[in-house]
Design a protein around this motif. Structure first.
Motif, mmCIF file in Angstrom:
data_model
loop_
_atom_site.group_PDB
_atom_site.id
_atom_site.type_symbol
_atom_site.label_atom_id
_atom_site.label_comp_id
_atom_site.label_asym_id
_atom_site.label_seq_id
_atom_site.Cartn_x
_atom_site.Cartn_y
_atom_site.Cartn_z
ATOM 1 N N GLY A 164 -12.674 -7.775 5.161
ATOM 2 C CA GLY A 164 -12.567 -7.593 3.793
ATOM 3 C C GLY A 164 -12.070 -6.689 3.229
ATOM 4 O O GLY A 164 -11.045 -6.384 2.443
ATOM 5 N N VAL A 165 -12.647 -5.229 3.799
ATOM 6 C CA VAL A 165 -12.694 -4.328 2.749
ATOM 7 C C VAL A 165 -11.582 -3.618 3.483
ATOM 8 O O VAL A 165 -10.355 -3.203 2.749
ATOM 9 N N TYR A 166 -10.553 -3.849 4.615
ATOM 10 C CA TYR A 166 -9.731 -3.862 4.936
ATOM 11 C C TYR A 166 -8.632 -4.545 5.011
ATOM 12 O O TYR A 166 -7.751 -3.066 4.899
ATOM 13 N N ASN A 215 0.481 -1.689 -0.532
ATOM 14 C CA ASN A 215 0.044 -0.003 -0.148
ATOM 15 C C ASN A 215 0.933 1.574 -0.410
ATOM 16 O O ASN A 215 2.123 1.310 0.064
ATOM 17 N N VAL A 259 -7.079 4.689 9.074
ATOM 18 C CA VAL A 259 -8.169 3.300 8.748
ATOM 19 C C VAL A 259 -7.951 2.572 9.670
ATOM 20 O O VAL A 259 -9.416 1.733 9.827
ATOM 21 N N ILE A 319 -17.661 -7.678 6.187
ATOM 22 C CA ILE A 319 -17.442 -7.116 5.683
ATOM 23 C C ILE A 319 -16.407 -6.354 5.971
ATOM 24 O O ILE A 319 -15.897 -5.555 4.732
ATOM 25 N N VAL A 320 -16.135 -5.205 6.663
ATOM 26 C CA VAL A 320 -15.460 -4.725 7.297
ATOM 27 C C VAL A 320 -14.128 -5.347 7.186
ATOM 28 O O VAL A 320 -12.712 -4.604 6.178
ATOM 29 N N PHE A 361 -11.468 0.492 11.333
ATOM 30 C CA PHE A 361 -11.410 -0.636 11.564
ATOM 31 C C PHE A 361 -12.210 -0.832 12.831
ATOM 32 O O PHE A 361 -13.575 -1.554 12.975
ATOM 33 N N TRP A 415 -6.656 -2.177 -3.108
ATOM 34 C CA TRP A 415 -7.724 -1.337 -3.668
ATOM 35 C C TRP A 415 -7.407 -0.146 -3.348
ATOM 36 O O TRP A 415 -6.547 0.239 -2.460
ATOM 37 N N ASN A 425 -8.276 -5.537 2.022
ATOM 38 C CA ASN A 425 -7.950 -4.976 0.507
ATOM 39 C C ASN A 425 -7.215 -3.592 0.569
ATOM 40 O O ASN A 425 -6.361 -3.547 -0.494
ATOM 41 N N ILE A 426 -7.977 -2.649 1.580
ATOM 42 C CA ILE A 426 -7.040 -1.524 1.748
ATOM 43 C C ILE A 426 -5.585 -1.821 1.976
ATOM 44 O O ILE A 426 -4.656 -0.785 1.067
#
Length: 56
Positions: free
Chosen positions: A46-48, A5, A15, A43-44, A19, A56, A50-51
């Motif tokens: 998974g998004v974390y 990242n 972030v 969902i949370v 989270f 993402w 990916n970031i």
């Protein structure tokens, strides 16, 4: 997992705080609606991931 990242320390800390707050909300909701809370937590997380992994 290799992290690629371009966030930097401040954005990564922000972030991570978001989270933690979102997971805290999921655990608070878990008392009344465990299915919705588990979906929100997945969902949370998974998004974390990916970031942080840079996808993402």
């Amino acid at each position: 997992m290799k992290l690629k990242n371009n966030l930097g320390r401040e954005k990564l800390a922000g972030v991570t705080l978001c989270f933690g707050a979102a997971l805290g909300m999921a655990f608070m909701v878990a008392n009344t609606a465990p299915f919705i809370a588990s979906m929100l937590a997945v969902i949370v997380v998974g998004v974390y991931i990916n970031i942080v992994s840079g996808k993402w």
